[in-house]
Scaffold this motif. Structure first.
Motif, short mmCIF file in Angstrom:
data_model
loop_
_atom_site.label_atom_id
_atom_site.label_comp_id
_atom_site.label_asym_id
_atom_site.label_seq_id
_atom_site.Cartn_x
_atom_site.Cartn_y
_atom_site.Cartn_z
N SER A 1 -8.55 8.27 3.75
CA SER A 1 -9.07 8.77 3.31
C SER A 1 -10.29 9.32 3.01
N PHE A 2 -10.80 7.77 2.61
CA PHE A 2 -12.43 7.95 3.01
C PHE A 2 -12.75 7.04 3.93
N ARG A 3 -14.15 7.63 5.05
CA ARG A 3 -14.77 7.29 5.89
C ARG A 3 -14.60 5.90 6.39
N TRP A 4 -14.87 4.88 5.08
CA TRP A 4 -14.57 3.91 4.93
C TRP A 4 -13.55 3.06 5.31
N GLY A 5 -12.13 3.71 5.09
CA GLY A 5 -11.20 3.57 5.37
C GLY A 5 -10.36 3.81 6.79
N ALA A 6 -10.90 5.22 7.03
CA ALA A 6 -10.38 5.73 8.33
C ALA A 6 -10.90 4.98 9.45
N ARG A 7 -11.99 4.45 9.54
CA ARG A 7 -13.34 4.02 10.43
C ARG A 7 -12.00 2.75 11.24
N TYR A 8 -11.55 2.26 10.49
CA TYR A 8 -10.58 1.53 10.81
C TYR A 8 -9.07 1.77 12.14
N LEU A 9 -9.36 2.55 11.88
CA LEU A 9 -8.01 3.70 12.36
C LEU A 9 -8.20 4.73 13.76
N SER A 10 -7.75 4.48 14.17
CA SER A 10 -8.14 5.81 15.97
C SER A 10 -7.50 6.94 15.08
N ARG A 11 -8.11 8.33 15.92
CA ARG A 11 -7.52 9.33 15.97
C ARG A 11 -6.23 9.41 15.25
N ALA A 12 -5.59 9.11 16.98
CA ALA A 12 -4.34 9.17 16.79
C ALA A 12 -3.18 8.42 16.06
N ASN A 13 -4.16 7.34 15.55
CA ASN A 13 -2.89 6.11 14.42
C ASN A 13 -3.43 6.53 13.42
N TRP A 14 -4.89 7.52 12.89
CA TRP A 14 -4.96 8.12 10.83
C TRP A 14 -3.88 8.94 11.59
N ARG A 15 -3.61 10.17 12.55
CA ARG A 15 -2.65 11.20 12.77
C ARG A 15 -0.96 10.26 12.08
N ARG A 16 -0.58 9.94 12.80
CA ARG A 16 0.57 8.84 12.93
C ARG A 16 0.71 8.73 11.26
N LEU A 17 -0.41 7.99 10.73
CA LEU A 17 0.24 7.58 9.17
C LEU A 17 0.54 8.60 8.93
N HIS A 18 -0.46 9.11 8.38
CA HIS A 18 -0.28 10.46 7.19
C HIS A 18 0.38 11.13 7.64
N LYS A 19 0.81 12.01 9.09
CA LYS A 19 2.19 12.31 9.31
C LYS A 19 3.29 11.84 8.70
N THR A 20 3.47 10.62 9.29
CA THR A 20 4.45 9.75 8.55
C THR A 20 4.98 9.63 7.31
N GLY A 21 3.66 9.45 6.50
CA GLY A 21 3.85 8.87 5.32
C GLY A 21 4.18 9.97 4.64
N VAL A 22 3.62 11.33 5.04
CA VAL A 22 4.12 12.34 3.93
C VAL A 22 5.16 12.53 3.94
N TYR A 23 5.92 12.21 4.99
CA TYR A 23 7.50 12.52 5.33
C TYR A 23 7.97 11.28 5.03
N ALA A 24 7.72 10.09 4.63
CA ALA A 24 8.49 9.20 3.82
C ALA A 24 8.00 8.96 2.38
N ILE A 25 7.16 9.82 2.38
CA ILE A 25 7.06 10.86 0.61
C ILE A 25 8.05 11.61 0.47
N TRP A 26 8.05 12.58 1.42
CA TRP A 26 8.79 13.54 0.98
C TRP A 26 10.70 13.14 0.46
N LEU A 27 10.76 11.62 2.23
CA LEU A 27 11.83 11.44 1.81
C LEU A 27 12.19 10.72 0.57
#
Length: 216
Positions: A127-153
């Motif tokens: 969620s910070f630029r120094w951490g997000a820079r290691y991911l492409s925009r597509a992979n960042w979206r996949r991580l956060h979408k998967t993550g919120v559903y994993a936490i919800w589940l």
């Protein structure tokens, strides 16, 4: 409300959830694993509303666009970080309990906690630029979408199990809130799909009409 945004909002929420969590300290017994149960559970219950707000922000603005829902979406990152801050209390109390008295949870419950912790940690760091820079925009979206559903589940399974074994009304209420949050996301997804189809259908008709005109 518009004056409370970004990091100001984060600190307000962090202070509020910390206060709500620490008010449970007089009921906790730091000398036994059983005595720690109340504060461990309370810390999760205090954090959960922040997760629900972050989880439903984009859906609410699609279903009911307004100043409030747009404000929620604009500040979703800081609401999510406040949730991570709140969960730090939970994981801290849980780590103390395990270190001092052993693991009171079964293997399945421990595994779910670990999965939730890993996803939350990865989402927080990226969620910070120094951490997000290691991911492409597509992979960042996949991580956060998967993550919120994993936490919800994870949260839904835990509360579902508690309700199934006859937990108190509060657990039923939290389970209901989690299910409603998921239904809001489904409804927003359906609204977006319908809107796209409505936009594509006229263009299809126009292009077919144009082709027919060209044949004359």
């Amino acid at each position: 409300m518009s004056k409370v945004n970004s990091w100001s909002l984060f600190w307000v929420l962090a202070l509020a959830v910390s206060t709500a969590t620490l008010l449970g300290l007089p009921h906790a017994d730091f000398h036994s694993g059983r005595g720690m149960t109340s504060i461990v559970h309370r810390s999760v219950r205090c954090a959960l509303p922040l997760f629900v707000l972050a989880f439903t922000a984009s859906s609410l603005v699609i279903l009911w666009p307004s100043t409030l829902t747009r404000w929620m979406l604009a500040n979703r990152r800081y609401i999510g970080l406040a949730f991570a801050f709140a969960m730090a209390w939970h994981f801290g109390f849980e780590a103390y309990t395990i270190w001092s008295f052993g693991n009171p949870l079964n293997v399945k419950a421990t595994l779910m906690d670990v999965i939730g912790f890993i996803f939350l940690l990865m989402m927080t760091l990226t969620s910070f630029r120094w951490g997000a820079r290691y991911l492409s925009r597509a992979n960042w979206r996949r991580l956060h979408k998967t993550g919120v559903y994993a936490i919800w589940l994870v949260a839904t399974i835990i509360y579902f199990h508690a309700v199934r074994v006859g937990a108190e009304l509060m657990y039923r209420a939290f389970l209901g809130v989690l299910l409603v949050a998921w239904m809001l996301r489904v409804a927003a997804w359906g609204r977006q799909r319908l809107s796209r189809r409505q936009l594509e259908f006229p263009r299809t008709r126009d292009s077919e009409f144009g082709v027919r005109n060209n044949t004359f």
